[in-house]
Motif scaffolding. Structure first.
Motif, PDB file in Angstrom:
ATOM      1  N   ALA A 140       0.794  -1.131  -0.159  1.00 37.21           N
ATOM      2  CA  ALA A 140      -0.043  -0.159   0.001  1.00 37.21           C
ATOM      3  C   ALA A 140       0.749   1.156   0.215  1.00 37.21           C
ATOM      4  O   ALA A 140       0.637   2.304  -0.733  1.00 37.21           O
ATOM      5  CB  ALA A 140      -0.885   0.097   1.226  1.00 37.21           C
ATOM      6  N   TYR A 141       1.928   1.385   0.629  1.00 36.74           N
ATOM      7  CA  TYR A 141       2.811   2.514   0.804  1.00 36.74           C
ATOM      8  C   TYR A 141       3.720   2.652  -0.599  1.00 36.74           C
ATOM      9  O   TYR A 141       3.727   3.769  -1.018  1.00 36.74           O
ATOM     10  CB  TYR A 141       3.970   2.347   2.081  1.00 36.74           C
ATOM     11  N   LEU A 142       3.984   1.444  -1.244  1.00 44.79           N
ATOM     12  CA  LEU A 142       4.539   1.687  -2.435  1.00 44.79           C
ATOM     13  C   LEU A 142       3.766   2.079  -3.503  1.00 44.79           C
ATOM     14  O   LEU A 142       4.012   2.770  -4.558  1.00 44.79           O
ATOM     15  CB  LEU A 142       4.997   0.232  -2.774  1.00 44.79           C
ATOM     16  N   LEU A 143       2.293   1.780  -3.424  1.00 50.28           N
ATOM     17  CA  LEU A 143       1.359   2.447  -4.422  1.00 50.28           C
ATOM     18  C   LEU A 143       1.218   3.991  -4.087  1.00 50.28           C
ATOM     19  O   LEU A 143       0.848   4.679  -4.993  1.00 50.28           O
ATOM     20  CB  LEU A 143      -0.154   1.695  -4.347  1.00 50.28           C
ATOM     21  N   LEU A 144       1.157   4.277  -2.807  1.00 49.72           N
ATOM     22  CA  LEU A 144       1.012   5.559  -2.557  1.00 49.72           C
ATOM     23  C   LEU A 144       2.368   6.439  -2.990  1.00 49.72           C
ATOM     24  O   LEU A 144       2.047   7.304  -3.699  1.00 49.72           O
ATOM     25  CB  LEU A 144       1.004   5.813  -0.938  1.00 49.72           C
ATOM     26  N   LYS A 145       3.427   5.943  -3.062  1.00 51.47           N
ATOM     27  CA  LYS A 145       4.511   6.590  -3.685  1.00 51.47           C
ATOM     28  C   LYS A 145       4.528   6.968  -5.045  1.00 51.47           C
ATOM     29  O   LYS A 145       4.626   7.772  -5.597  1.00 51.47           O
ATOM     30  CB  LYS A 145       5.713   5.882  -3.230  1.00 51.47           C
ATOM     31  N   ASP A 146       3.890   5.747  -5.837  1.00 45.82           N
ATOM     32  CA  ASP A 146       3.667   5.899  -7.209  1.00 45.82           C
ATOM     33  C   ASP A 146       2.667   6.988  -7.564  1.00 45.82           C
ATOM     34  O   ASP A 146       2.671   7.838  -8.381  1.00 45.82           O
ATOM     35  CB  ASP A 146       3.072   4.365  -7.747  1.00 45.82           C
ATOM     36  N   LEU A 147       1.486   7.178  -6.758  1.00 48.54           N
ATOM     37  CA  LEU A 147       0.456   8.204  -6.955  1.00 48.54           C
ATOM     38  C   LEU A 147       1.174   9.517  -6.756  1.00 48.54           C
ATOM     39  O   LEU A 147       0.977  10.493  -7.507  1.00 48.54           O
ATOM     40  CB  LEU A 147      -0.578   8.012  -5.736  1.00 48.54           C
ATOM     41  N   LEU A 148       2.078   9.812  -5.709  1.00 52.21           N
ATOM     42  CA  LEU A 148       2.680  11.036  -5.315  1.00 52.21           C
ATOM     43  C   LEU A 148       3.638  11.439  -6.763  1.00 52.21           C
ATOM     44  O   LEU A 148       3.614  12.699  -7.086  1.00 52.21           O
ATOM     45  CB  LEU A 148       3.543  10.827  -4.045  1.00 52.21           C
ATOM     46  N   ARG A 149       4.289  10.486  -7.106  1.00 57.07           N
ATOM     47  CA  ARG A 149       5.239  10.656  -8.199  1.00 57.07           C
ATOM     48  C   ARG A 149       4.297  11.193  -9.220  1.00 57.07           C
ATOM     49  O   ARG A 149       4.772  11.810 -10.109  1.00 57.07           O
ATOM     50  CB  ARG A 149       6.269   9.462  -8.428  1.00 57.07           C
ATOM     51  N   ALA A 150       3.367  10.534  -9.821  1.00 58.77           N
ATOM     52  CA  ALA A 150       2.621  10.690 -10.760  1.00 58.77           C
ATOM     53  C   ALA A 150       1.794  12.180 -10.610  1.00 58.77           C
ATOM     54  O   ALA A 150       1.659  12.889 -11.620  1.00 58.77           O
ATOM     55  CB  ALA A 150       1.517   9.583 -11.004  1.00 58.77           C
ATOM     56  N   ALA A 151       1.574  12.583  -9.547  1.00 60.93           N
ATOM     57  CA  ALA A 151       0.916  13.908  -9.292  1.00 60.93           C
ATOM     58  C   ALA A 151       2.205  14.875  -9.116  1.00 60.93           C
ATOM     59  O   ALA A 151       1.617  16.140  -9.104  1.00 60.93           O
ATOM     60  CB  ALA A 151       0.222  13.933  -7.906  1.00 60.93           C
ATOM     61  N   GLY A 152       3.384  14.704  -9.374  1.00 62.52           N
ATOM     62  CA  GLY A 152       4.496  15.559  -9.409  1.00 62.52           C
ATOM     63  C   GLY A 152       4.824  16.069  -7.934  1.00 62.52           C
ATOM     64  O   GLY A 152       5.328  17.152  -7.683  1.00 62.52           O
ATOM     65  N   LEU A 153       4.603  15.183  -6.826  1.00 60.18           N
ATOM     66  CA  LEU A 153       4.698  15.675  -5.539  1.00 60.18           C
ATOM     67  C   LEU A 153       6.026  14.755  -5.003  1.00 60.18           C
ATOM     68  O   LEU A 153       6.235  13.620  -5.380  1.00 60.18           O
ATOM     69  CB  LEU A 153       3.555  15.564  -4.575  1.00 60.18           C
ATOM     70  N   PRO A 154       6.616  15.192  -4.012  1.00 62.89           N
ATOM     71  CA  PRO A 154       7.444  14.207  -3.076  1.00 62.89           C
ATOM     72  C   PRO A 154       6.956  12.926  -2.743  1.00 62.89           C
ATOM     73  O   PRO A 154       5.876  12.957  -2.366  1.00 62.89           O
ATOM     74  CB  PRO A 154       8.091  15.152  -1.898  1.00 62.89           C
ATOM     75  N   ASP A 155       7.662  11.957  -3.222  1.00 65.30           N
ATOM     76  CA  ASP A 155       7.297  10.572  -3.078  1.00 65.30           C
ATOM     77  C   ASP A 155       7.682  10.080  -1.503  1.00 65.30           C
ATOM     78  O   ASP A 155       7.500   8.890  -1.101  1.00 65.30           O
ATOM     79  CB  ASP A 155       7.710   9.533  -4.071  1.00 65.30           C
ATOM     80  N   SER A 156       8.248  10.871  -0.436  1.00 65.63           N
ATOM     81  CA  SER A 156       8.512  10.666   0.754  1.00 65.63           C
ATOM     82  C   SER A 156       7.847  11.301   1.664  1.00 65.63           C
ATOM     83  O   SER A 156       8.055  12.350   2.286  1.00 65.63           O
ATOM     84  CB  SER A 156       9.845  10.524   0.928  1.00 65.63           C
ATOM     85  N   PRO A 157       6.334  11.198   1.870  1.00 65.45           N
ATOM     86  CA  PRO A 157       5.603  11.924   2.609  1.00 65.45           C
ATOM     87  C   PRO A 157       6.047  12.039   4.271  1.00 65.45           C
ATOM     88  O   PRO A 157       6.671  11.218   4.597  1.00 65.45           O
ATOM     89  CB  PRO A 157       4.152  11.569   2.462  1.00 65.45           C
ATOM     90  N   GLN A 158       5.745  13.113   4.713  1.00 66.51           N
ATOM     91  CA  GLN A 158       5.899  13.435   6.253  1.00 66.51           C
ATOM     92  C   GLN A 158       4.713  13.082   7.030  1.00 66.51           C
ATOM     93  O   GLN A 158       3.727  13.640   6.787  1.00 66.51           O
ATOM     94  CB  GLN A 158       6.322  14.980   6.307  1.00 66.51           C
ATOM     95  N   LEU A 159       5.317  12.353   8.189  1.00 60.47           N
ATOM     96  CA  LEU A 159       4.172  11.983   8.959  1.00 60.47           C
ATOM     97  C   LEU A 159       3.559  13.122   9.817  1.00 60.47           C
ATOM     98  O   LEU A 159       4.478  13.999  10.325  1.00 60.47           O
ATOM     99  CB  LEU A 159       4.465  10.672   9.959  1.00 60.47           C
ATOM    100  N   LEU A 160       2.431  13.501   9.963  1.00 65.78           N
ATOM    101  CA  LEU A 160       1.786  14.366  10.838  1.00 65.78           C
ATOM    102  C   LEU A 160       0.902  13.898  12.089  1.00 65.78           C
ATOM    103  O   LEU A 160      -0.220  13.369  11.856  1.00 65.78           O
ATOM    104  CB  LEU A 160       1.030  15.212  10.220  1.00 65.78           C
ATOM    105  N   GLY A 161       1.661  14.057  13.244  1.00 62.37           N
ATOM    106  CA  GLY A 161       1.032  13.304  14.436  1.00 62.37           C
ATOM    107  C   GLY A 161       0.837  11.715  14.291  1.00 62.37           C
ATOM    108  O   GLY A 161       1.275  11.169  13.422  1.00 62.37           O
ATOM    109  N   GLU A 162      -0.006  11.418  15.341  1.00 61.06           N
ATOM    110  CA  GLU A 162      -0.068   9.775  15.454  1.00 61.06           C
ATOM    111  C   GLU A 162      -1.446   9.505  14.710  1.00 61.06           C
ATOM    112  O   GLU A 162      -2.443  10.207  14.321  1.00 61.06           O
ATOM    113  CB  GLU A 162      -0.290   9.501  16.907  1.00 61.06           C
ATOM    114  N   PRO A 163      -1.820   8.385  14.156  1.00 56.52           N
ATOM    115  CA  PRO A 163      -2.572   7.754  13.520  1.00 56.52           C
ATOM    116  C   PRO A 163      -3.988   8.066  14.075  1.00 56.52           C
ATOM    117  O   PRO A 163      -3.981   7.836  15.664  1.00 56.52           O
ATOM    118  CB  PRO A 163      -2.535   6.271  13.435  1.00 56.52           C
TER     119      PRO A 163
END
Length: 268
Positions: A140-163
Motif C-alpha cells: 500500500a505504501y509503494l502504491l502511494l509513492k507511485d501516486l505521489l510521483r505521478a502527481a508531481g509531489l515528493p514521494d516520501s511524505p512526512q508523518l503529521l501526528g499519530e494515527p
C-alpha cells in the motif's frame, strides 16, 4: 335422575320457590295449574292517570329461565373487565407516550484508522488498511509513492501526528457514533492545517477519510470536494481497493490530471 324429595331439597337450598322444567321429569310431582296460566294484560280502561309517573313492568321471563329465579347474580368475567380497562387506559397511554421526550438512538461506533501526511503543498489523510502505520515495504505504501510521483509531489511524505484510530475507547458511556467520529476527524485535520504552511489540496484516500473528513460517500471518489473548515479536497479510493481492483487506476489518473493544477500552479 334424582327423586322429587331430593330435587326439592336442592331447590330450597338455592332459594328457588317457583320453577318449571323444560321436559317431563320422572318421579316428579305434577305441575301446579296456576303456574301454567297466561299472565293477565291490563286493559286500556285501567291505564294509569297521566299525572302519575308510568313505570314499565318487566317483560315476563321465558319458561326456560324460571328455574334461575333467586340464583346468584352473574358476576362480570375478569377477562372482560380487563379488556374494558385496557381500552379506557389506551388514550391516556398514547398521550403520555406523545408527551414523553424522544431519546436519540445511539448508533454503533464505526471502526477505522487514518494517518495524516504531508507531501509538498498537499496534505494526505490516508486510510490504514491494517490499522498500523505504513511501512516502507508495504504494498500500500509503494502504491502511494507511485501516486505521489505521478502527481508531481515528493514521494516520501512526512508523518503529521499519530494515527487516528476509532473508536477512541473500548468502554465507557461516551457517544462514539458516526457523527462524533466526523466531528473528531475534522477537528483533528483542521488543527493540523493551522499548524502547517498553506495547503493547496487535501487528499482523502479511502472511504473512511472521505466519509468522516469530507462528509461524502463512495460516489465521490475521483471528485473534488469543498469541505467547510478544511478547504479544497480530492476524494480517492483506498489503497487496498486500488490494489484489489486495478481497473480503478485508469479513472484515477484521468481525475488526477484535472485536479493537478491546484498544486502545480503553487509550485510554479
Amino acid at each position: 335422575m334424582i327423586t322429587e324429595q331430593r330435587r326439592r331439597a336442592y331447590l330450597t337450598a338455592m332459594q328457588v320457590s317457583s320453577w318449571l322444567p323444560r321436559v317431563e321429569l320422572p318421579f316428579a310431582a305434577p305441575s301446579r295449574a296456576e303456574l301454567l296460566a297466561p299472565l293477565v294484560q291490563p286493559s286500556e280502561a285501567e291505564a294509569v292517570p297521566a299525572t302519575v309517573e308510568v313505570v314499565a313492568a318487566p317483560a315476563p321471563a321465558p319458561m326456560a329461565e324460571v328455574a334461575n329465579v333467586g340464583a346468584r347474580p352473574e358476576l362480570p368475567r375478569p377477562g372482560v373487565a380487563r379488556t374494558v380497562a385496557a381500552v379506557s387506559a389506551a388514550p391516556s397511554a398514547e398521550l403520555e407516550a406523545a408527551e414523553a421526550p424522544v431519546k436519540p438512538v445511539r448508533q454503533a461506533p464505526p471502526r477505522f484508522a487514518l494517518q495524516l501526511l504531508r507531501a509538498g503543498q498537499c496534505l494526505l489523510l490516508v486510510e490504514l488498511p491494517t490499522g498500523e502505520p505504513l511501512q516502507s515495504r508495504d504494498p500500500a505504501y509503494l502504491l502511494l509513492k507511485d501516486l505521489l510521483r505521478a502527481a508531481g509531489l515528493p514521494d516520501s511524505p512526512q508523518l503529521l501526528g499519530e494515527p487516528v484510530r476509532w473508536p477512541l475507547m473500548t468502554r465507557g458511556s461516551l457517544d462514539q457514533g458516526p457523527q462524533a467520529a466526523l466531528e473528531y476527524v475534522q477537528s483533528f485535520v483542521a488543527a493540523q492545517l493551522e499548524q502547517q504552511e498553506a495547503c493547496a489540496c487535501l487528499w482523502l484516500v479511502g472511504l473512511p477519510a472521505v466519509r468522516f473528513a469530507g462528509e461524502a460517500d463512495a460516489e465521490a471518489f475521483n471528485r473534488e470536494l469543498q469541505v467547510e473548515g478544511l478547504g479544497a479536497a480530492w476524494a480517492l479510493p483506498g489503497l487496498e481497493l486500488l490494489m484489489d481492483e486495478p481497473a480503478r487506476k485508469a479513472e484515477l489518473w484521468r481525475a488526477m490530471r484535472r485536479v493537478m493544477g491546484r498544486w502545480k500552479s503553487v509550485n510554479d
